[in-house]
Design a protein around this motif. Sequence first.
Motif, PDB file in Angstrom:
ATOM      1  N   UNK A 140      -1.577  -1.461   6.518  1.00 48.36           N
ATOM      2  CA  UNK A 140      -2.069  -0.479   5.566  1.00 48.36           C
ATOM      3  C   UNK A 140      -1.993   0.973   5.491  1.00 48.36           C
ATOM      4  N   UNK A 141      -1.668   1.372   4.588  1.00 47.82           N
ATOM      5  CA  UNK A 141      -1.560   3.030   4.694  1.00 47.82           C
ATOM      6  C   UNK A 141      -2.806   3.597   4.309  1.00 47.82           C
ATOM      7  N   UNK A 142      -3.571   4.155   5.262  1.00 42.98           N
ATOM      8  CA  UNK A 142      -4.836   4.708   5.361  1.00 42.98           C
ATOM      9  C   UNK A 142      -4.920   5.719   4.418  1.00 42.98           C
ATOM     10  N   UNK A 143      -4.148   6.480   3.822  1.00 44.37           N
ATOM     11  CA  UNK A 143      -4.105   7.548   2.856  1.00 44.37           C
ATOM     12  C   UNK A 143      -4.271   6.869   1.369  1.00 44.37           C
ATOM     13  N   UNK A 144      -3.380   5.646   1.420  1.00 43.98           N
ATOM     14  CA  UNK A 144      -3.782   4.974   0.013  1.00 43.98           C
ATOM     15  C   UNK A 144      -4.840   4.240  -0.035  1.00 43.98           C
ATOM     16  N   UNK A 145      -5.211   3.625   0.817  1.00 42.36           N
ATOM     17  CA  UNK A 145      -6.323   2.552   0.936  1.00 42.36           C
ATOM     18  C   UNK A 145      -7.656   3.026   0.628  1.00 42.36           C
ATOM     19  N   UNK A 146      -8.263   2.516  -0.202  1.00 44.00           N
ATOM     20  CA  UNK A 146      -9.804   2.875  -0.698  1.00 44.00           C
ATOM     21  C   UNK A 146     -10.778   1.933  -0.195  1.00 44.00           C
ATOM     22  N   UNK A 147     -10.478   1.307   0.884  1.00 48.23           N
ATOM     23  CA  UNK A 147     -11.370   0.602   1.685  1.00 48.23           C
ATOM     24  C   UNK A 147     -12.174  -0.290   0.777  1.00 48.23           C
ATOM     25  N   UNK A 148     -11.672  -0.969  -0.237  1.00 48.62           N
ATOM     26  CA  UNK A 148     -12.249  -1.849  -1.220  1.00 48.62           C
ATOM     27  C   UNK A 148     -12.828  -3.154  -0.347  1.00 48.62           C
ATOM     28  N   UNK A 149     -11.703  -3.628   0.481  1.00 51.74           N
ATOM     29  CA  UNK A 149     -12.184  -4.720   1.221  1.00 51.74           C
ATOM     30  C   UNK A 149     -11.570  -5.863   0.299  1.00 51.74           C
ATOM     31  N   UNK A 150     -10.835  -5.850  -0.489  1.00 46.48           N
ATOM     32  CA  UNK A 150     -10.433  -7.017  -1.354  1.00 46.48           C
ATOM     33  C   UNK A 150      -9.348  -8.005  -0.394  1.00 46.48           C
ATOM     34  N   UNK A 151      -8.406  -6.967   0.267  1.00 45.05           N
ATOM     35  CA  UNK A 151      -7.464  -7.700   1.163  1.00 45.05           C
ATOM     36  C   UNK A 151      -8.337  -8.656   2.086  1.00 45.05           C
ATOM     37  N   UNK A 152      -9.291  -8.240   2.619  1.00 42.14           N
ATOM     38  CA  UNK A 152     -10.130  -9.122   3.487  1.00 42.14           C
ATOM     39  C   UNK A 152     -10.535 -10.263   2.970  1.00 42.14           C
ATOM     40  N   UNK A 153     -11.101 -10.117   1.633  1.00 42.46           N
ATOM     41  CA  UNK A 153     -11.674 -11.238   0.986  1.00 42.46           C
ATOM     42  C   UNK A 153     -10.742 -12.434   0.615  1.00 42.46           C
ATOM     43  N   UNK A 154      -9.371 -12.041   0.133  1.00 37.80           N
ATOM     44  CA  UNK A 154      -8.525 -12.957  -0.002  1.00 37.80           C
ATOM     45  C   UNK A 154      -7.545 -13.659   1.039  1.00 37.80           C
TER      46      UNK A 154
END
Length: 157
Positions: free
Chosen positions: A132-146
């Motif tokens: 994960x690129x921390x500068x682009x990540x919005x920390x929405x958590x969708x990746x963790x959900x799926x």
Amino acid sequence: MGYGLKMVGAAAKEIKIPIIAGLGVWDWQDIVRYIMAGATLVQSGAGIMLQGYKVSRKWEEQMSVWMEAKGYKSLADIKGLALPNMIKTAEVPRKPTNVGMAIDTTKCTRCGVCLRSCFYDAITLTKVGAVIDPKACDVCGMCGEVCPSYAPQLFYK
């Protein structure tokens, strides 16, 4: 259902005619959400078809219990109640500064499901796993959900 609530809320703020909602209604709480967003009437297609017609009686009973516990006498008491708190997506505070997302590469199977779910194109697949690129990540958590292996992890900075 999120888009349906968004549209009903936006319409209820602008027009003064009855609004019928019906996108993603699966249980009695969904009905309450739509009414609180400004709907006058709520319909359910798939929810009732897949759970059987008798579920509507169950929803009515559960709504009555909830309303009584909250002190509401009728649906009119809750209609539009959430409208003052509904804001446009662009106004939602984004990117918390005290948290981030990272991939535990020992759990990552490189399946790529997280790539498809990331709205921000913040994830790339490498030889060791997703990153994960921390500068682009919005920390929405969708990746963790799926993620089927629960590799994306929320961490506190």
